[in-house]
Motif scaffolding. Structure first.
Motif, mmCIF file in Angstrom:
data_model
loop_
_atom_site.group_PDB
_atom_site.id
_atom_site.type_symbol
_atom_site.label_atom_id
_atom_site.label_comp_id
_atom_site.label_asym_id
_atom_site.label_seq_id
_atom_site.Cartn_x
_atom_site.Cartn_y
_atom_site.Cartn_z
ATOM 1 N N VAL A 288 -41.665 44.037 20.548
ATOM 2 C CA VAL A 288 -41.771 42.606 20.274
ATOM 3 C C VAL A 288 -43.039 42.042 20.905
ATOM 4 O O VAL A 288 -43.327 42.287 22.079
ATOM 5 N N LYS A 289 -43.773 41.283 20.112
ATOM 6 C CA LYS A 289 -44.946 40.552 20.601
ATOM 7 C C LYS A 289 -44.646 39.054 20.553
ATOM 8 O O LYS A 289 -43.690 38.616 19.900
ATOM 9 N N ASN A 290 -45.479 38.282 21.228
ATOM 10 C CA ASN A 290 -45.259 36.834 21.239
ATOM 11 C C ASN A 290 -45.346 36.237 19.845
ATOM 12 O O ASN A 290 -44.780 35.172 19.578
ATOM 13 N N THR A 291 -46.049 36.931 18.959
ATOM 14 C CA THR A 291 -46.244 36.423 17.601
ATOM 15 C C THR A 291 -45.275 37.034 16.595
ATOM 16 O O THR A 291 -45.341 36.704 15.411
ATOM 17 N N THR A 292 -44.386 37.921 17.035
ATOM 18 C CA THR A 292 -43.434 38.528 16.112
ATOM 19 C C THR A 292 -42.468 37.467 15.586
ATOM 20 O O THR A 292 -41.854 36.752 16.377
ATOM 21 N N PRO A 293 -42.310 37.330 14.275
ATOM 22 C CA PRO A 293 -41.375 36.336 13.740
ATOM 23 C C PRO A 293 -39.941 36.640 14.156
ATOM 24 O O PRO A 293 -39.529 37.811 14.153
ATOM 25 N N PRO A 294 -39.163 35.628 14.517
ATOM 26 C CA PRO A 294 -37.777 35.877 14.905
ATOM 27 C C PRO A 294 -36.953 36.469 13.771
ATOM 28 O O PRO A 294 -35.963 37.159 14.021
ATOM 29 N N GLY A 295 -37.359 36.219 12.514
ATOM 30 C CA GLY A 295 -36.661 36.824 11.390
ATOM 31 C C GLY A 295 -36.863 38.316 11.310
ATOM 32 O O GLY A 295 -36.145 39.008 10.590
ATOM 33 N N VAL A 296 -37.849 38.837 12.046
ATOM 34 C CA VAL A 296 -38.119 40.269 12.078
ATOM 35 C C VAL A 296 -37.454 40.924 13.284
ATOM 36 O O VAL A 296 -36.797 41.960 13.168
ATOM 37 N N CYS A 297 -37.604 40.306 14.457
ATOM 38 C CA CYS A 297 -37.102 40.930 15.689
ATOM 39 C C CYS A 297 -35.775 40.367 16.170
ATOM 40 O O CYS A 297 -35.094 41.000 16.993
ATOM 41 N N GLY A 298 -35.378 39.178 15.679
ATOM 42 C CA GLY A 298 -34.186 38.519 16.204
ATOM 43 C C GLY A 298 -34.566 37.464 17.218
ATOM 44 O O GLY A 298 -35.611 37.547 17.868
ATOM 45 N N ASP A 299 -33.729 36.448 17.370
ATOM 46 C CA ASP A 299 -34.069 35.329 18.243
ATOM 47 C C ASP A 299 -34.017 35.682 19.724
ATOM 48 O O ASP A 299 -34.916 35.325 20.496
ATOM 49 N N GLU A 300 -32.975 36.406 20.149
ATOM 50 C CA GLU A 300 -32.842 36.715 21.571
ATOM 51 C C GLU A 300 -33.933 37.651 22.080
ATOM 52 O O GLU A 300 -34.475 37.429 23.173
ATOM 53 N N PRO A 301 -34.320 38.708 21.338
ATOM 54 C CA PRO A 301 -35.431 39.543 21.810
ATOM 55 C C PRO A 301 -36.731 38.768 21.978
ATOM 56 O O PRO A 301 -37.450 38.965 22.967
ATOM 57 N N LEU A 302 -37.040 37.881 21.039
ATOM 58 C CA LEU A 302 -38.263 37.090 21.160
ATOM 59 C C LEU A 302 -38.169 36.145 22.347
ATOM 60 O O LEU A 302 -39.134 35.987 23.113
ATOM 61 N N MET A 303 -37.026 35.514 22.531
ATOM 62 C CA MET A 303 -36.839 34.626 23.674
ATOM 63 C C MET A 303 -37.035 35.387 24.981
ATOM 64 O O MET A 303 -37.716 34.905 25.900
ATOM 65 N N LEU A 304 -36.464 36.587 25.095
ATOM 66 C CA LEU A 304 -36.599 37.370 26.313
ATOM 67 C C LEU A 304 -38.035 37.837 26.537
ATOM 68 O O LEU A 304 -38.510 37.881 27.674
ATOM 69 N N ALA A 305 -38.721 38.190 25.457
ATOM 70 C CA ALA A 305 -40.123 38.606 25.592
ATOM 71 C C ALA A 305 -40.972 37.460 26.119
ATOM 72 O O ALA A 305 -41.821 37.647 26.999
ATOM 73 N N LEU A 306 -40.740 36.251 25.594
ATOM 74 C CA LEU A 306 -41.517 35.090 26.035
ATOM 75 C C LEU A 306 -41.143 34.687 27.459
ATOM 76 O O LEU A 306 -42.004 34.282 28.243
ATOM 77 N N ALA A 307 -39.869 34.803 27.803
ATOM 78 C CA ALA A 307 -39.397 34.342 29.111
ATOM 79 C C ALA A 307 -39.767 35.294 30.238
ATOM 80 O O ALA A 307 -40.048 34.860 31.357
ATOM 81 N N THR A 308 -39.759 36.608 29.957
ATOM 82 C CA THR A 308 -39.952 37.585 31.030
ATOM 83 C C THR A 308 -41.346 38.205 31.049
ATOM 84 O O THR A 308 -41.807 38.646 32.102
ATOM 85 N N GLY A 309 -41.996 38.293 29.889
ATOM 86 C CA GLY A 309 -43.303 38.944 29.819
ATOM 87 C C GLY A 309 -43.242 40.448 29.929
ATOM 88 O O GLY A 309 -44.273 41.109 30.037
ATOM 89 N N CYS A 310 -42.024 41.025 29.907
ATOM 90 C CA CYS A 310 -41.918 42.477 29.989
ATOM 91 C C CYS A 310 -41.668 43.044 28.591
ATOM 92 O O CYS A 310 -41.287 42.317 27.670
ATOM 93 N N PRO A 311 -41.885 44.346 28.393
ATOM 94 C CA PRO A 311 -41.696 44.927 27.064
ATOM 95 C C PRO A 311 -40.262 44.771 26.576
ATOM 96 O O PRO A 311 -39.310 44.982 27.322
ATOM 97 N N VAL A 312 -40.132 44.394 25.304
ATOM 98 C CA VAL A 312 -38.831 44.300 24.650
ATOM 99 C C VAL A 312 -38.880 45.179 23.411
ATOM 100 O O VAL A 312 -39.724 44.969 22.530
ATOM 101 N N VAL A 313 -37.999 46.161 23.342
ATOM 102 C CA VAL A 313 -37.957 47.101 22.221
ATOM 103 C C VAL A 313 -36.692 46.849 21.419
ATOM 104 O O VAL A 313 -35.587 46.873 21.957
ATOM 105 N N VAL A 314 -36.878 46.597 20.132
ATOM 106 C CA VAL A 314 -35.760 46.320 19.235
ATOM 107 C C VAL A 314 -35.505 47.537 18.353
ATOM 108 O O VAL A 314 -36.438 48.087 17.759
ATOM 109 N N ASP A 315 -34.244 47.931 18.284
ATOM 110 C CA ASP A 315 -33.850 49.011 17.394
ATOM 111 C C ASP A 315 -32.325 48.979 17.284
ATOM 112 O O ASP A 315 -31.637 48.996 18.307
ATOM 113 N N PRO A 316 -31.778 48.924 16.054
ATOM 114 C CA PRO A 316 -30.320 48.995 15.916
ATOM 115 C C PRO A 316 -29.758 50.264 16.533
ATOM 116 O O PRO A 316 -28.612 50.273 16.994
ATOM 117 N N ASP A 317 -30.549 51.333 16.549
ATOM 118 C CA ASP A 317 -30.179 52.567 17.240
ATOM 119 C C ASP A 317 -30.819 52.516 18.620
ATOM 120 O O ASP A 317 -31.972 52.879 18.822
#
Length: 352
Positions: free
Chosen positions: A98-127
């Motif tokens: 997840v990047k700061n510019t990743t659309p929430p419709g692509v990564c989900g709202d909570e991953p984007l929120m956490l990426a912006l709030a923490t500045g640490c890497p957020v990896v999204v994968d259903p698996d």
């Protein structure tokens, strides 16, 4: 409590008791999946894995807790990576960093929120197992923390935290669909920590001795404290107390909107509630408000409203507050888990 979920699951009695055969079927299927997942696990990961989740449906404060644990781990020299399923988003390929510019419709709202709030890497994968391996291959960090993954049993884990809302508790104590439980209360015997969001803090060094009849040695309190109000367009920040006496249209598409509305009222705001389904995809018309009203939303909802929010849209940020004894116990447990896996990681974190 006005929503059907509140009345049926968190009110008195079990008005959906007629659905008990479905609850029994739900339990049989979920326990079968759990056994198969545990039996299929033939590996461990070379870094500690922390899982934050809940055994009840609906919002409990998992994401703010995840953000706080990330902050504490970084203060101790760890390099945390957040893993998420990315609920509400759909990407053409996974794993997704997840990047700061990743659309929430692509990564989900909570991953984007956490990426912006923490500045640490957020990896999204259903698996999440695949996401975990990819994060380690990319050398993104030395500890993995999974947001909302308590029932994702294929993912190896070293520390589990189960989060509850203090007011809702376990509701009527029944499994879905009769009640809010994803798993029986016995599941709490296998988690490392039980976190109660909204409970009053015990005396320093003391733990909560009992919650909803659960017998567990590590039950700890958490509270969500308003941190700031940020204008969604200008970025201007003011103190949350600026809402005192103001007319507010409160917008919330989260699992437990009443907690957000109550927070605004405790700040002295005159609140007009606008509750939407969890993970709601907002449209401009959802944000209509009066000329003299403040439009206030959660950080989770705000990431979906960037680009079309009106100038009177504000985000209320919150901080998860935990007792120092709990945080020290968590960090100690993290060090204990890392020693047999990767001794040099512990040495670096202690030196940091």
């Amino acid at each position: 409590m006005s929503s059907p979920v509140d009345r049926f699951w968190y009110g008195q009695g079990r008005p959906l008791a007629v659905l008990a055969p479905l609850a029994w079927l739900y339990r049989v299927i979920s326990e079968s999946k759990r056994r198969k997942a545990w039996q299929a696990r033939n590996e461990s990961l070379p870094v500690p894995v922390v899982v934050v989740g809940n055994i009840t449906a609906g919002g409990t404060g998992k994401s703010p807790l995840t953000a706080r644990l990330v902050e504490r781990m970084r203060q101790e020299g760890w390099q945390p990576v957040i893993l998420s399923r990315g609920y509400g988003g759909k990407s053409d390929s996974y794993p997704l960093l997840v990047k700061n510019t990743t659309p929430p419709g692509v990564c989900g709202d909570e991953p984007l929120m956490l990426a912006l709030a923490t500045g640490c890497p957020v990896v999204v994968d259903p698996d999440r197992c695949r996401g975990a391996h990819w994060a380690l291959e990319q050398q993104l960090g030395n500890v993995l923390i999974c947001d909302d993954g308590l029932q994702h049993y294929r993912l190896p884990r070293d520390i589990e935290l189960a989060v509850f809302d203090a007011r809702r508790g376990v509701g009527n104590g029944a499994l879905i669909p009769v009640g809010p439980l994803r798993e029986p209360l016995e599941r709490l015997k296998t988690v490392d920590f039980v976190i109660v969001n909204g409970a009053e803090f015990p005396q320093p060094g003391h733990r909560i001795e009992e919650f909803a009849g659960a017998d567990h040695p590590d039950i700890h309190a958490m509270s969500l404290q308003p941190a700031s109000l940020v204008n969604l367009n200008s970025g201007k920040q003011v103190e949350p107390e600026a809402l005192k006496g103001k007319s507010v249209r409160a917008v919330a598409g989260i699992g437990n909107p009443s907690r957000f509305f109550d927070t605004l009222r405790h700040l002295g705001a005159h609140v007009q509630e606008a509750a939407f389904p969890d993970h709601h995809r907002f449209r401009p018309e959802d944000l209509a408000s009066g000329a003299l009203e403040w439009l206030v939303m959660t950080a989770k909802d705000a990431v979906k409203c960037r680009g079309f929010a009106p100038d009177n849209a504000w985000v209320l940020t919150v901080d998860a507050c935990l007792s120092e004894p709990f945080e020290q116990r968590f960090l100690q447990r993290l060090r204990e888990c890392s020693e047999p896996l990767h001794p040099q990681v512990t040495e670096r974190s202690n030196d940091g």
